[in-house]
Design a protein around this motif. Sequence first.
Motif, short mmCIF file in Angstrom:
data_model
loop_
_atom_site.label_atom_id
_atom_site.label_comp_id
_atom_site.label_asym_id
_atom_site.label_seq_id
_atom_site.Cartn_x
_atom_site.Cartn_y
_atom_site.Cartn_z
N GLU A 16 21.62 -167.22 -59.81
CA GLU A 16 20.72 -168.38 -59.74
C GLU A 16 19.33 -168.02 -60.27
N VAL A 17 18.82 -166.87 -59.88
CA VAL A 17 17.50 -166.43 -60.35
C VAL A 17 17.52 -166.26 -61.87
N ALA A 18 18.57 -165.65 -62.40
CA ALA A 18 18.68 -165.47 -63.85
C ALA A 18 18.71 -166.81 -64.57
N GLU A 19 19.47 -167.75 -64.04
CA GLU A 19 19.56 -169.09 -64.64
C GLU A 19 18.22 -169.82 -64.58
N LEU A 20 17.55 -169.70 -63.44
CA LEU A 20 16.25 -170.36 -63.28
C LEU A 20 15.19 -169.75 -64.19
N LYS A 21 15.25 -168.43 -64.40
CA LYS A 21 14.31 -167.79 -65.31
C LYS A 21 14.51 -168.30 -66.74
N GLU A 22 15.77 -168.48 -67.12
CA GLU A 22 16.08 -169.01 -68.45
C GLU A 22 15.55 -170.44 -68.60
N LYS A 23 15.77 -171.26 -67.58
CA LYS A 23 15.27 -172.64 -67.61
C LYS A 23 13.75 -172.68 -67.64
N LEU A 25 11.74 -170.39 -68.86
CA LEU A 25 11.31 -169.95 -70.18
C LEU A 25 11.41 -171.09 -71.19
N LYS A 26 12.52 -171.81 -71.15
CA LYS A 26 12.69 -172.96 -72.06
C LYS A 26 11.63 -174.03 -71.79
N ALA A 27 11.39 -174.31 -70.52
CA ALA A 27 10.38 -175.32 -70.18
C ALA A 27 9.00 -174.88 -70.65
N GLU A 28 8.70 -173.60 -70.50
CA GLU A 28 7.40 -173.08 -70.94
C GLU A 28 7.27 -173.20 -72.46
N GLN A 29 8.32 -172.86 -73.18
CA GLN A 29 8.30 -172.93 -74.63
C GLN A 29 8.14 -174.36 -75.13
N LEU A 30 8.67 -175.32 -74.37
CA LEU A 30 8.56 -176.73 -74.75
C LEU A 30 7.29 -177.38 -74.21
N GLY A 31 6.47 -176.62 -73.49
CA GLY A 31 5.22 -177.14 -72.96
C GLY A 31 5.39 -178.07 -71.77
N MET A 32 6.52 -177.94 -71.09
CA MET A 32 6.79 -178.79 -69.92
C MET A 32 6.28 -178.08 -68.67
N VAL A 33 4.99 -178.21 -68.42
CA VAL A 33 4.30 -177.45 -67.38
C VAL A 33 4.86 -177.75 -65.99
N GLU A 35 7.86 -178.92 -65.11
CA GLU A 35 9.22 -178.40 -64.97
C GLU A 35 9.19 -176.88 -64.82
N TYR A 36 8.33 -176.23 -65.57
CA TYR A 36 8.17 -174.78 -65.46
C TYR A 36 7.76 -174.41 -64.02
N ALA A 37 6.81 -175.12 -63.46
CA ALA A 37 6.32 -174.83 -62.10
C ALA A 37 7.43 -175.02 -61.07
N VAL A 38 8.25 -176.03 -61.24
CA VAL A 38 9.37 -176.27 -60.31
C VAL A 38 10.34 -175.10 -60.35
N HIS A 39 10.69 -174.63 -61.54
CA HIS A 39 11.62 -173.51 -61.67
C HIS A 39 11.02 -172.24 -61.07
N GLU A 40 9.73 -172.02 -61.27
CA GLU A 40 9.07 -170.84 -60.70
C GLU A 40 9.12 -170.87 -59.17
N ARG A 41 8.89 -172.04 -58.57
CA ARG A 41 8.96 -172.15 -57.11
C ARG A 41 10.38 -171.90 -56.61
N LYS A 42 11.36 -172.38 -57.34
CA LYS A 42 12.75 -172.15 -56.95
C LYS A 42 13.10 -170.66 -57.04
#
Length: 110
Positions: A16-23, A25-33, A35-42
């Motif tokens: 789950e952590v590996a999958e969330l890190k991937e998500k 990273l994608k959100a960060e690359q797309l500038g989706m701040v 969504e990135y924050a949600v994944h980091e909290r998870k």
Amino acid sequence: MERRYSDYSYEELRAEVAELKEKALKAEQLGMVNEYAVHERKIIMAKSYMMDPNQFKAREVYEIEGDPAHAFYIEYMNGVFAWGYRKDKQGDRVGNEEEALPISMLGERK
């Protein structure tokens, strides 16, 4: 219905952590701040369930990961959450509110 992290095995949490890190990273690359924050909290929460809460003791002070200006005084533990308050570099309490931090946010004991 999503499962709770408390029901995951250690290997499931790692995946789950590996999958969330991937998500994240994608959100960060797309500038989706947001969504990135949600994944980091998870990620923080999932990592907390991979740790042993018995490593943290009440009435002790710990570093806070990502916040070098403050430390965290634990008043009590409740599952994977440490309840207490922040202290500044001088050891003074910061604010009047009690807060809970997931244990994965805590570093070395001071």
